[in-house]
Design an enzyme around this catalytic site. Sequence first.
Site: not given
Length: 400
Positions: A174-175
């Site tokens: 996600d990051i």
Amino acid sequence: MSGQQLPLDGMLVLDFSQFLAGPMAAVRLGDLGARVIKIERPDGGDIGRRLAFAGIVEDGDTLSFHLTNRNKESYAADLKDQEDLAGVQELVKRADVIIQNFRPGIMERLGLGYEAVSKVNPGIVYASITGYGTEGPWRDRPGQDLLAQSLSGLPWLNGSADDPPVPVGIAVADIVSSIHLASGITAALLRRERTGLGSRVDTSLLESMLDLQFELLSAHLGDPSIVVERGPRNTAHAFLPAPYGVYPTADGYLAIAMTPVPQLGALIGLPALEQYTDPASWWSEQTVITRALTDHLATQSTEHWLAILDAADIWCAPVLTLPELVAHDGFRTLDMAQQVSRAGVDGGPRVDIQTLRTPVRYDGRVLKNGRAAPRIGEHTEAIRSEFATRGNDGPAKEAS
């Protein structure tokens, strides 16, 4: 950097996304000056409001939501309701950027896909994050961080040969995807400034995880015999020889990077290592070297070894715990921490959340913004009034 123009000042971002990757991409744009309006359902809002990081809830919302939605306005709309949808479409006409991370096809069914939006707003930068792309056998699988890590093979790079697959202990897919999407958006905005053309920008959790492994995948594509063969315990990289690893000391752990094995042995008083003068032996005897280091380094404290190795400019570092990190002068010097705040409900006390700033500096200055995540629909009426009043002149940079 208060009072000074930021790189994306004047840009309007509509954030339709949920969970982490999309909202965090929008936060990155907001940190650079963009105005971000979060579009969320009136009945519960972003699902991320209820998915708690470590079970932590602050002022009715999860800590994760606070961190990935700071410095935004909230516009509540039921996209299946024609009146609400019409209001959102008015915002779409004036937006610079749209971010969405629904499963493929959902925005199209709502009439908010790229083809429909670009007809009413040709200059739009339309940005999407999916789990695994819009085509192929994984297209409709749940786009979730652990699942994307697993499909990419990343967990096989962590740990030793004795361990099962070890996923990265943060939401790395996600990051990293949020970084790629924000980068793609800013490049598209630059192109639009030069050409007037809008763009569609797409990335996925899986593509981000594959890019993270570009060295390994490139090597394997060139030579299929190159595969992951993790080393003995305490090694830290499947493709680097001894002494690269993390070793226990008498009171903690010490990381040692690329270092000639004989030099290391001489410095720490381990003469058994001085015989390995041929770098090829650092591979062939990796297990023997690593075990010798493990036993020897455990006899003294981390600071003892750092005093010796730092003086010789050996590439090493202590492995800090979380409390040790935030108490260290090195962390404080970076000035990464910031506080965001929002007013309490019904005149209650303000709610303060500790978080981190963007890691990017401009002209030597850190960028901080104390505006916390919004409550569901907190700015809906103000935004409706503003857009209705301004008509085709477009939105103001900041809502009232």
